[in-house]
Design a protein around this motif. Structure first.
Motif, PDB file in Angstrom:
ATOM      1  N   GLU A   2       0.829  -1.209   0.000  1.00 22.37           N
ATOM      2  CA  GLU A   2       0.000   0.000   0.000  1.00 22.37           C
ATOM      3  C   GLU A   2       0.862   1.257   0.000  1.00 22.37           C
ATOM      4  OE1 GLU A   2      -2.507   0.482   3.421  1.00 22.37           O
ATOM      5  OE2 GLU A   2      -3.977   1.652   2.295  1.00 22.37           O
ATOM      6  N   GLU A   3       1.879   1.247   0.871  1.00 16.76           N
ATOM      7  CA  GLU A   3       2.763   2.412   0.969  1.00 16.76           C
ATOM      8  C   GLU A   3       3.687   2.430  -0.236  1.00 16.76           C
ATOM      9  OE1 GLU A   3       4.824   1.329   4.457  1.00 16.76           O
ATOM     10  OE2 GLU A   3       2.979   1.209   5.625  1.00 16.76           O
ATOM     11  N   ARG A   4       3.912   3.591  -0.773  1.00 20.10           N
ATOM     12  CA  ARG A   4       4.868   3.699  -1.865  1.00 20.10           C
ATOM     13  C   ARG A   4       5.483   5.084  -1.887  1.00 20.10           C
ATOM     14  NH1 ARG A   4       2.440   1.173  -6.407  1.00 20.10           N
ATOM     15  NH2 ARG A   4       2.116  -0.362  -4.796  1.00 20.10           N
ATOM     16  N   GLU A   5       6.682   5.149  -2.465  1.00 16.58           N
ATOM     17  CA  GLU A   5       7.355   6.448  -2.528  1.00 16.58           C
ATOM     18  C   GLU A   5       6.565   7.359  -3.470  1.00 16.58           C
ATOM     19  OE1 GLU A   5      10.028   3.770  -5.109  1.00 16.58           O
ATOM     20  OE2 GLU A   5       8.330   3.499  -3.798  1.00 16.58           O
ATOM     21  N   PRO A   6       6.733   8.677  -3.297  1.00 16.03           N
ATOM     22  CA  PRO A   6       6.048   9.601  -4.200  1.00 16.03           C
ATOM     23  C   PRO A   6       6.516   9.372  -5.637  1.00 16.03           C
ATOM     24  CG  PRO A   6       7.680  10.754  -2.837  1.00 16.03           C
ATOM     25  CD  PRO A   6       7.608   9.356  -2.331  1.00 16.03           C
ATOM     26  N   GLY A   7       5.630   9.587  -6.565  1.00 14.77           N
ATOM     27  CA  GLY A   7       6.012   9.462  -7.969  1.00 14.77           C
ATOM     28  C   GLY A   7       5.928   8.046  -8.506  1.00 14.77           C
ATOM     29  N   HIS A   8       5.461   7.124  -7.688  1.00 15.53           N
ATOM     30  CA  HIS A   8       5.337   5.746  -8.166  1.00 15.53           C
ATOM     31  C   HIS A   8       4.224   5.665  -9.197  1.00 15.53           C
ATOM     32  CE1 HIS A   8       5.145   1.464  -8.305  1.00 15.53           C
ATOM     33  NE2 HIS A   8       6.124   1.354  -7.430  1.00 15.53           N
ATOM     34  N   PRO A   9       4.511   5.112 -10.375  1.00 16.44           N
ATOM     35  CA  PRO A   9       3.495   5.185 -11.441  1.00 16.44           C
ATOM     36  C   PRO A   9       2.348   4.187 -11.307  1.00 16.44           C
ATOM     37  CG  PRO A   9       5.504   4.139 -12.268  1.00 16.44           C
ATOM     38  CD  PRO A   9       5.781   4.544 -10.845  1.00 16.44           C
ATOM     39  N   PHE A  10       2.480   3.160 -10.454  1.00 13.51           N
ATOM     40  CA  PHE A  10       1.438   2.147 -10.399  1.00 13.51           C
ATOM     41  C   PHE A  10       0.714   2.155  -9.050  1.00 13.51           C
ATOM     42  CE2 PHE A  10       4.710   0.377 -13.320  1.00 13.51           C
ATOM     43  CZ  PHE A  10       3.970   0.533 -14.476  1.00 13.51           C
ATOM     44  N   ALA A  11      -0.610   2.191  -9.106  1.00 10.58           N
ATOM     45  CA  ALA A  11      -1.412   2.160  -7.878  1.00 10.58           C
ATOM     46  C   ALA A  11      -1.434   0.739  -7.327  1.00 10.58           C
ATOM     47  CB  ALA A  11      -2.828   2.625  -8.188  1.00 10.58           C
ATOM     48  N   PRO A  12      -1.501   0.592  -6.023  1.00  9.25           N
ATOM     49  CA  PRO A  12      -1.586  -0.758  -5.449  1.00  9.25           C
ATOM     50  C   PRO A  12      -2.958  -1.378  -5.731  1.00  9.25           C
ATOM     51  CG  PRO A  12      -1.792   0.894  -3.719  1.00  9.25           C
ATOM     52  CD  PRO A  12      -1.529   1.649  -4.988  1.00  9.25           C
ATOM     53  N   PHE A  13      -3.035  -2.711  -5.604  1.00 11.64           N
ATOM     54  CA  PHE A  13      -4.340  -3.372  -5.642  1.00 11.64           C
ATOM     55  C   PHE A  13      -5.211  -2.822  -4.522  1.00 11.64           C
ATOM     56  CE2 PHE A  13      -1.817  -7.235  -7.263  1.00 11.64           C
ATOM     57  CZ  PHE A  13      -2.165  -7.027  -8.583  1.00 11.64           C
ATOM     58  N   GLU A  14      -6.530  -2.887  -4.730  1.00 10.27           N
ATOM     59  CA  GLU A  14      -7.434  -2.504  -3.636  1.00 10.27           C
ATOM     60  C   GLU A  14      -7.722  -3.718  -2.762  1.00 10.27           C
ATOM     61  OE1 GLU A  14     -10.944  -0.419  -4.938  1.00 10.27           O
ATOM     62  OE2 GLU A  14      -9.720   0.787  -6.290  1.00 10.27           O
ATOM     63  N   LEU A  15      -7.893  -3.470  -1.469  1.00 16.26           N
ATOM     64  CA  LEU A  15      -8.224  -4.565  -0.553  1.00 16.26           C
ATOM     65  C   LEU A  15      -9.511  -5.244  -1.017  1.00 16.26           C
ATOM     66  CD1 LEU A  15      -7.511  -3.348   3.102  1.00 16.26           C
ATOM     67  CD2 LEU A  15      -6.332  -5.148   1.799  1.00 16.26           C
ATOM     68  N   GLY A  16      -9.488  -6.561  -1.031  1.00 14.81           N
ATOM     69  CA  GLY A  16     -10.686  -7.302  -1.422  1.00 14.81           C
ATOM     70  C   GLY A  16     -10.810  -7.530  -2.922  1.00 14.81           C
ATOM     71  N   SER A  17      -9.973  -6.844  -3.711  1.00 16.35           N
ATOM     72  CA  SER A  17     -10.094  -7.005  -5.164  1.00 16.35           C
ATOM     73  C   SER A  17      -9.347  -8.249  -5.629  1.00 16.35           C
ATOM     74  CB  SER A  17      -9.552  -5.770  -5.880  1.00 16.35           C
ATOM     75  OG  SER A  17      -8.154  -5.689  -5.692  1.00 16.35           O
ATOM     76  N   VAL A  18      -9.756  -8.747  -6.809  1.00 18.10           N
ATOM     77  CA  VAL A  18      -9.092  -9.904  -7.422  1.00 18.10           C
ATOM     78  C   VAL A  18      -7.692  -9.479  -7.875  1.00 18.10           C
ATOM     79  CG1 VAL A  18      -9.175 -11.524  -9.359  1.00 18.10           C
ATOM     80  CG2 VAL A  18     -11.277 -10.889  -8.159  1.00 18.10           C
ATOM     81  N   ILE A  19      -6.693 -10.335  -7.631  1.00 13.84           N
ATOM     82  CA  ILE A  19      -5.336 -10.055  -8.107  1.00 13.84           C
ATOM     83  C   ILE A  19      -5.348 -10.029  -9.630  1.00 13.84           C
ATOM     84  CG2 ILE A  19      -2.949 -10.913  -8.134  1.00 13.84           C
ATOM     85  CD1 ILE A  19      -4.050  -9.966  -5.346  1.00 13.84           C
ATOM     86  N   ASN A  20      -4.772  -8.976 -10.189  1.00 18.33           N
ATOM     87  CA  ASN A  20      -4.626  -8.884 -11.639  1.00 18.33           C
ATOM     88  C   ASN A  20      -3.265  -9.400 -12.048  1.00 18.33           C
ATOM     89  OD1 ASN A  20      -6.511  -7.414 -13.611  1.00 18.33           O
ATOM     90  ND2 ASN A  20      -6.844  -6.400 -11.640  1.00 18.33           N
ATOM     91  N   GLY A  21      -3.210 -10.022 -13.189  1.00 19.39           N
ATOM     92  CA  GLY A  21      -1.924 -10.471 -13.674  1.00 19.39           C
ATOM     93  C   GLY A  21      -2.046 -10.947 -15.100  1.00 19.39           C
ATOM     94  N   LEU A  22      -0.963 -11.474 -15.609  1.00 15.45           N
ATOM     95  CA  LEU A  22      -0.956 -11.973 -16.974  1.00 15.45           C
ATOM     96  C   LEU A  22      -1.384 -13.429 -16.997  1.00 15.45           C
ATOM     97  CD1 LEU A  22       2.385 -10.301 -17.767  1.00 15.45           C
ATOM     98  CD2 LEU A  22       0.390 -10.013 -19.232  1.00 15.45           C
ATOM     99  N   GLY A  23      -1.982 -13.838 -18.077  1.00 13.59           N
ATOM    100  CA  GLY A  23      -2.365 -15.226 -18.176  1.00 13.59           C
ATOM    101  C   GLY A  23      -2.798 -15.604 -19.577  1.00 13.59           C
TER     102      GLY A  23
END
Lengths: 352, 352
Positions: free
Chosen positions: B67-88
């Motif tokens: 959840e925590e990330r340095e400023p300027g990080h281009p990618f938002a974290p997953f939301e709690l409770g959401s399905v993990i996104n990935g490649l497949g």
């Protein structure tokens, strides 16, 4: 009676007295003394004898004053007692070389002394073609320093109109030129320097859009967020260390970091801070690239064709900080690391 | 009775239960549960409904679990409770899209679940053209993982015959391909891994010239001097941190560092070590470059044309580590950061 080229004359020199392994170099690391030199090029060689006129006082010299070095360092330190080598402008007073004749002016690698014998001048000397501009400019903006700014910004940084550019050590020899070359390329330009006076000069004299005093910024990351709310396209890095680390957090996607200097490494044996934000390089497709300017000297004619008219028309303002006489060289060199100079630090050795 | 595309079925899913802010992610950060999904693409949209077959288990997912990330990080974290996104890799079981029909196989971004509805498939899905090779390969060597090795090595690293190449995390999904692609390019190839078994595999199965266990090297700099007495032309960096710092001391002039991964950053909230040798980048004209592989997907056909015959002829050996069933996904993901996998970690969800 011999001609002038056979006279033996006194030759004032700056030599290495003691290595500067820790911290900032001191004047006492160097010694000004006098030896003798025969004003004659050895028979049957293509060497040239140079009367030195201007010396270029460059931060990289720090590296060569240090005996200890990490493994893999490509440059050997100066030898104790040897004359300091560096860039400068001189007049040919003796020559066995077919392309250089007595009376020609040259710039390139020579010694911190009144006269230097250069055995293989094709490796190290560039003949100066007359340009109406002061001869000392070839020890700076028309020589290695100018090429460092030009190659770093245009070849490595590849600026596009509207890019956001940041340069550190912005009032220094390279920095104040990088700023002006960026403005010519249509970029938004911010620089950092170490005093209010320098910051004022950047904005009032060198045309920077913004500038700040890094000594007054406790949180560099916050400073970059203030000056670059949209992020940085090109960072021309003259200092490395914590400044570079904070910049990485504020780079834009596909940004370029021109790795030019490591001032933070020059005044202490260890760099001030490691780079902890290297993951930003991946996340944002950043390119960080170092260069050795002499690899690009084939671009010198193209650069001079661009820069000379800009200087003459006042579109590029070149700041020289000229110290007088070889005796002033040790203090001028130390001054670089104390941030004393504005623009290019040159040492005048003799009249033309 | 509705057709299959109107049925409501159970949909097993892996969701984010708790953020993994410190250290290595744990299986308990994820939750395997079951919800319901209507097997129907909403009327009037060009969405597609995918039955997922294979999931690609990738180290970068670590970043999105934090959840925590340095400023300027281009990618938002997953939301709690959401399905993990990935490649497949999946099969189209419902489609409103003109270019994708029921029965087509695709690879791209989907969810860690049995069925995924993708509203705008042109942004995220690549149609698979039949190649005789296992379908699961498109979750690895024929998809993002293969392109990561190919683009990083060939486009960023630019290998020349005889170059000395080093890859870290060499037995991992990307690393073992980088090694083999380097050998195809005529390079001398050394890799590092975290166990004797992996080191043996690198040499016996994947054709590396040399390999070493970094856990057995107290002095990484000395290890590089031993394996690369002439220095390193290309470093394909999957780990960053102290490995990168030691490599910089051993790079050759005009060397390239392909900035691909930061494993050392994935298992702790702070990177293991800063980069203190950034001055080497200047002294040796080094280029360090990050990249986002999807920026290079236009090269996919060219890559497939090269790699498929090489796989069929046994010139490239592809290692898959296949875990069975969605229930195994949390352990498979955590295993990546513990170094449990060899080659590409894939999770099999369903039969074709």
């Amino acid at each position: 009676m011999g001609s002038i080229s056979e006279q033996t004359v006194s030759n004032k020199q700056v030599t290495l007295k003691e290595y500067a392994n820790e911290g900032c170099p001191k004047e006492s690391n160097l010694l000004v003394s006098t030896s003798l030199i025969k004003l004659k090029v050895p028979e049957g060689t293509d060497g040239v004898l140079i009367k030195n006129l201007y010396l270029s006082c460059d931060p990289y010299i720090r590296v060569l004053l240090q005996e200890e070095r990490e493994p893999g360092h490509p440059f050997a330190p100066f030898e104790l007692g040897s004359v300091i080598n560096g860039l400068g402008v001189g007049k040919v007073v003796g020559s066995g070389h077919p392309q250089l004749k007595i009376g020609d002016f040259v710039w390139g690698m020579n010694g911190w002394e009144e006269y230097t014998l250069i055995p293989t001048p094709t490796q190290s000397l560039v003949k100066i073609h007359h340009s109406d501009l002061p001869l000392s400019y070839h020890a700076g903006i028309l020589g290695m320093t100018g090429m460092t700014a030009y190659v770093g910004l245009y070849e490595i940084g590849a600026p596009k109109k509207g890019d956001y550019v940041f340069v550190s050590a912005a009032s220094g020899a390279t920095g104040h030129l990088v700023g002006q070359l960026s403005k010519l390329a249509g970029c938004y330009m911010v620089g950092s320097a170490g005093s209010k006076e320098k910051v004022d000069l950047l904005k009032s004299k060198f045309g920077f859009d913004e500038a700040f005093n890094y000594n007054e910024e406790k949180d560099l990351d916050a400073a970059f967020k203030r000056y670059f709310p949209e992020g940085i396209d090109i960072y021309f890095d003259n200092v490395a260390g914590k400044m570079l680390d904070a910049v990485l957090l504020n780079m834009k996607y596909q940004g370029r970091v021109v790795m030019c200097g490591v001032t933070s490494h020059y005044t202490s044996s260890k760099i001030d801070c490691g780079i902890f934000n290297s993951n930003q390089v991946i996340l944002k497709s950043i390119r960080m690239q170092g260069y050795v300017v002499s690899d690009y000297y084939h671009l010198l004619p193209k650069y001079l064709e661009m820069v000379i008219p800009n200087i003459k028309q006042g579109k590029i303002v070149y700041a020289e900080d000229i110290a007088d006489g070889l005796e002033s060289a040790p203090a001028a060199l130390v001054g670089l690391y104390k941030g004393r100079n504005v623009g290019k630090q040159v040492i005048k050795i003799a009249n033309e």
